[in-house]
Design an enzyme around this catalytic site. Structure first.
Site, PDB file in Angstrom:
ATOM      1  CD  GLU A 174      33.873  75.970 -12.768  1.00  0.00           C
ATOM      2  OE1 GLU A 174      32.925  75.388 -12.207  1.00  0.00           O
ATOM      3  OE2 GLU A 174      34.389  77.019 -12.328  1.00  0.00           O
ATOM      4  NE  ARG A 230      41.232  88.993 -11.567  1.00  0.00           N
ATOM      5  CZ  ARG A 230      40.037  88.485 -11.279  1.00  0.00           C
ATOM      6  NH1 ARG A 230      39.790  87.999 -10.085  1.00  0.00           N
ATOM      7  NH2 ARG A 230      39.092  88.448 -12.198  1.00  0.00           N
ATOM      8  CE  LYS A 278      34.253  81.189 -15.278  1.00  0.00           C
ATOM      9  NZ  LYS A 278      34.693  79.830 -15.652  1.00  0.00           N
TER      10      LYS A 278
END
Length: 660
Positions: free
Chosen positions: A274, A494, A504
């Site tokens: 994104e 992850r 983020k």
């Protein structure tokens, strides 16, 4: 007591007493009987879970359920079945979806899969379609293929060749004009010659240039047959099939696993960031894994910007992501944007509304969350398609009245998986989009856009972190609802580092409040930050691959990361010497010369090919102060690449040379 009741009932009837209460009327009884679920007897006891296909990985390829796997792939339902390696089985078996036993035998399982897929709207052409004659022909060829199983391979191959040659002179397939169960069954009777070695064996038996060999080559090159072969060979996750001559794949990197059902030249992965921030090391792992599999299987890597939320996205982030991918050696084959498919996604949303698969809801967010937690249906769930369409148009208009409305899918509010409780698929957002401007006033969520665009772009394997585990069922559910080509999902853990923020949103706070100099601050866990600290690309790749596609979540320590980096740098870093400018001591070598003498030494002692450098030697030498602590009189001291010396005066640090 029962006998007493019976006697009493008889006495009442004889004496004209009250009759027993009448049963329900015939119509009501029939309705009750029809509404009752059909309870089938348990035919076989099974240890298999529903939709679990088990077979022995030690038998030959033709003895594995290759027909069933091929049919499942052709019907777009292979994702629904879980393959299980079972060394104790002599044949193959499928756990029935109801949990009521299992069905055994490759052909029986294949027929079941084809018929079950038809209930979801898939054509029964694989079984002969609706034409009775075609069905009879199909059964005839399947029975013929089955009857040959008692013979050896040479006799089977010649029998099939002599039978099929007249038919295939003018035809391509055995029955009809498309691939069917008859083709797959006969191909399996030949030993399922999908690998280069097995094809060569059949070619040695059959006459050169015969139509059957052409048909065999066509079958072997079918994507469904190739994928079925890889699934059958790799069920134990420790082997791969070589489908073409000279198409041997590179050995797996340490820590990596085989990609289930992947075939060379037909594998497509995707990395969908994104554009709402800079890439961090967690993103680096995801991108490197996708790139690794795309390159190993000689496929494609799609980098797709998931730009469905204009409130967070910027061109700055989009540009930085491409640059950072280049820094870590990831070169996508194609760069796309979800925004390129907004109109297509909108049409899918309208199709769902028209077919009663979605509804519009204006329930406040907090109340909607509570209803989903309580598994309570929305008051709008029975909304008519026409009414939902009006509210959808209002939402997309950007008007204030449309702001509370969102599109929700009709799934399963009673599910234990919260993501299946009527998720939101579309909502209003009037913020101008960084690519499409103000053209759209409402945008799809990632949950709707991702399966649609994955299917359109030909993605075969979607690599996702374990945090999406619950959403995988939602992903497949939406794919089924929309009739999309199914995509196989492979999950991995992850990347987490101890005492390190990876969010983020939180990293943006550090930048916006001036606590760091920017996204490339060496203290930041971003790709730019670790690059400024001196990360080696090969070290980064090795470190990420060493974590592999494992599902086990581990909190890594930065020391291990930098230790791996040091190993790589050590291979090419030239050696130089330096002394602390202030914290050092002087050394006098009494017979060391006037400073015009030089020594030669390798730049890299482990690799002389890097060349040599000159080192000047003389009476005056500087040493690190810490290295001189504890030296005693008469102690031998070695100055690297020069010689051995004896200490004459520990306080003044005067030395006389003992040996060159």
């Amino acid at each position: 007591k029962k006998k007493a009741k019976k006697k009493k009932a008889k006495k009442n009837l004889k004496g004209g007493g009250p009759p027993p209460p009448p049963g329900p009327p015939p119509a009501a009884a029939a309705a009750k009987k029809a509404a009752a679920p059909i309870i089938r007897p348990m035919m076989t006891k099974s240890k298999l879970a529903p939709n679990q296909l088990a077979f022995n990985p030690n038998v030959s390829l033709s003895e594995r359920p290759v027909i069933s796997l091929t049919i499942a792939i052709l019907t777009n339902t292979i994702i629904d079945y879980d393959l299980l390696s079972d060394h104790t089985r002599s044949g193959c078996a499928l756990g029935l979806p109801s949990g009521n036993g299992e069905v055994s035998g490759d052909l029986a399982i294949a027929r079941f899969i084809a018929k079950r897929a038809d209930s979801a709207g898939t054509s029964l052409a694989l079984l002969g379609g609706s034409d009775e004659e075609d069905v009879a022909l199909m059964d005839q060829w399947v029975d013929y293929a089955l009857s040959l199983s008692k013979f050896g391979l040479a006799r089977r191959a010649l029998s099939i060749q002599r039978t099929l040659d007249p038919l295939l002179v003018t035809g391509t397939y055995v029955v009809g004009h498309s691939l069917s169960l008859a083709d797959v069954a006969l191909f399996a009777s030949l030993g399922f010659p999908s690998t280069e070695e097995s094809k060569a064996e059949i070619a040695r038996i059959c006459p050169t240039g015969c139509p059957t060999l052409r048909w065999m080559e066509m079958m072997a090159n079918s994507p469904a047959v190739k994928e079925a072969t890889q699934l059958a060979v790799g069920v134990a996750k420790n082997a791969e099939a070589t489908l073409e001559q000279g198409a041997m794949l590179d050995p797996l990197a340490a820590g990596m696993a085989y990609l289930e059902g992947a075939t060379p030249g037909s594998t497509t992965t995707r990395f969908p960031p994104e554009p709402s921030g800079y890439l961090h090391v967690g993103h680096a792992k995801a991108s490197l894994l996708n790139d690794y599999y795309a390159r190993r299987y000689k496929g494609r890597l799609v980098v797709r910007f998931d730009d469905t939320n204009p409130s967070k996205e910027k061109d700055e982030y989009q540009t930085s992501i491409i640059e950072d991918l280049g820094k870590i050696g990831v070169k996508p084959d194609v760069v796309t944007f979800t925004s390129d498919y907004f109109e297509t996604i909108k049409q899918y949303a309208l199709w769902m509304i028209n077919n009663g698969l979605a509804y519009m809801d204006d329930t406040p967010q907090e109340q909607m969350q509570k209803e989903r937690m309580d598994r309570q249906h929305s008051k709008h769930c029975e909304q008519s398609p026409s009414e939902a369409m009006e509210y959808f148009k209002l939402m997309c208009s950007g008007k204030e009245d449309g702001k509370p409305w969102c599109l929700r899918a009709k799934m399963d509010m009673s599910s234990d998986n919260g993501t299946l409780r009527d998720p939101v698929l579309y909502r209003q957002n009037t913020t101008p989009h960084h690519r499409s401007g103000t053209k759209y006033k409402a945008y799809p969520t990632y949950d709707l856009a991702c399966p649609i665009v994955d299917s359109i772009e030909g993605v075969t394997h979607a690599l996702r972190t374990t945090e999406y585990d619950d959403r995988n069922a939602q992903y497949q559910n939406i794919s089924k609802m929309l009739g999309l080509r199914r995509v196989r999902i492979q999950t991995f853990a992850r990347m987490n580092f101890m005492y390190t923020v990876m969010s983020k949103r939180k990293l943006t706070w550090f930048v916006d409040t001036g606590r760091v100099t920017g996204w490339d601050d060496p203290r930041m866990p971003t790709v730019r930050g670790v690059s400024r600290r001196g990360i080696n690309i090969d070290a980064l790749k090795k470190f990420m691959c060493s974590q592999g596609a494992s599902r086990r979540i581990v909190n890594m320590e930065w020391s291990k990361f930098w230790a791996e980096n040091k190993k790589e740098i050590d291979k090419y870093a030239k050696r130089f010497m330096a002394i602390d400018k202030t914290d050092h001591v002087g050394l006098t070598v009494t017979n060391g010369g006037d400073g015009t003498d030089f020594l030669t030494t390798d730049y890299l002692p482990k690799d002389p090919s890097f060349g040599k450098r000159l080192v000047r030697i003389g009476k005056k030498v500087l040493l690190e102060k810490v290295d001189t602590e504890g030296i005693t009189v008469g102690e031998n001291i070695v100055l690297t690449r020069w010689g051995e010396f004896v200490n004459a005066d520990v306080y003044s640090f005067f030395f006389m040379m003992f040996q060159f």
